[in-house]
Design a protein around this motif. Structure first.
Motif, PDB file in Angstrom:
ATOM      1  N   HIS A 182       0.805  -1.221   0.000  1.00 50.39           N
ATOM      2  CA  HIS A 182       0.000   0.000   0.000  1.00 50.39           C
ATOM      3  C   HIS A 182       0.840   1.273   0.000  1.00 50.39           C
ATOM      4  O   HIS A 182       0.513   2.245   0.654  1.00 50.39           O
ATOM      5  N   HIS A 183       1.935   1.285  -0.741  1.00 53.47           N
ATOM      6  CA  HIS A 183       2.746   2.486  -0.920  1.00 53.47           C
ATOM      7  C   HIS A 183       2.765   2.916  -2.384  1.00 53.47           C
ATOM      8  O   HIS A 183       3.591   3.747  -2.767  1.00 53.47           O
TER       9      HIS A 183
ATOM     10  N   VAL B 194       6.726   1.818  -6.187  1.00 54.49           N
ATOM     11  CA  VAL B 194       7.965   2.104  -5.455  1.00 54.49           C
ATOM     12  C   VAL B 194       9.158   1.678  -6.298  1.00 54.49           C
ATOM     13  O   VAL B 194       9.075   0.775  -7.131  1.00 54.49           O
TER      14      VAL B 194
ATOM     15  N   SER C 213       3.379  -1.756  -4.922  1.00 54.36           N
ATOM     16  CA  SER C 213       3.413  -2.433  -3.619  1.00 54.36           C
ATOM     17  C   SER C 213       2.046  -2.631  -3.052  1.00 54.36           C
ATOM     18  O   SER C 213       1.054  -2.228  -3.506  1.00 54.36           O
TER      19      SER C 213
END
Length: 133
Positions: A114-115, A118, A133
């Motif tokens: 949950h970024h 990336v 992610s």
């Protein structure tokens, strides 16, 4: 132990036994047997029976060096697909991290979920690549 168990124990001493190649061949034999039964193709059933005989031969063999080299060659040939299945299973089990393989060296890399997108730097080879992610 009773006498039969002792005789079986003595008989199996020095034998190769069961390994990853044998389990793969057993799954293939089961699939061929089921497919041959439903499709009514006796050739598939015969191939499945030959595979079962070969599995028994391998497990009863006393030539451990040759059987272990066969297993090692099988593991080497299937390393890539086994790594991908490992990544998929870890992604399903771990809800806090996402796993991916480095495109350069194949190292498994873990990043938090949950970024968004990336940029990952591989700790083994130093190559950078982008993943969600």
């Amino acid at each position: 132990m009773n006498k039969f168990q002792q005789k079986m124990y003595r008989f199996m001493q020095g034998r190769y036994g069961y390994d990853k190649l044998s389990s793969f061949l057993l799954v293939c034999a089961a699939i061929l047997d089921i497919a041959g039964t439903f499709a009514r193709l006796t050739i598939l059933v015969l191939v499945a029976e030959v595979l079962l005989i070969y599995i028994i031969y391998r497990s009863m063999s006393r030539n451990m060096i040759k059987r272990s080299s066969e297993n090692a060659a099988f593991l080497e040939h299937t390393r890539g697909i086994r790594r991908r299945f490992l990544v998929c299973s870890r992604n399903l089990k771990d809800k806090e991290h996402r796993y991916s393989l480095c495109p350069g060296c194949g190292q498994m890399v873990r990043v938090p979920r949950h970024h968004g997108k990336v940029e990952i730097t591989c700790p083994k080879c130093g190559q950078t690549f982008e993943r969600r992610s």
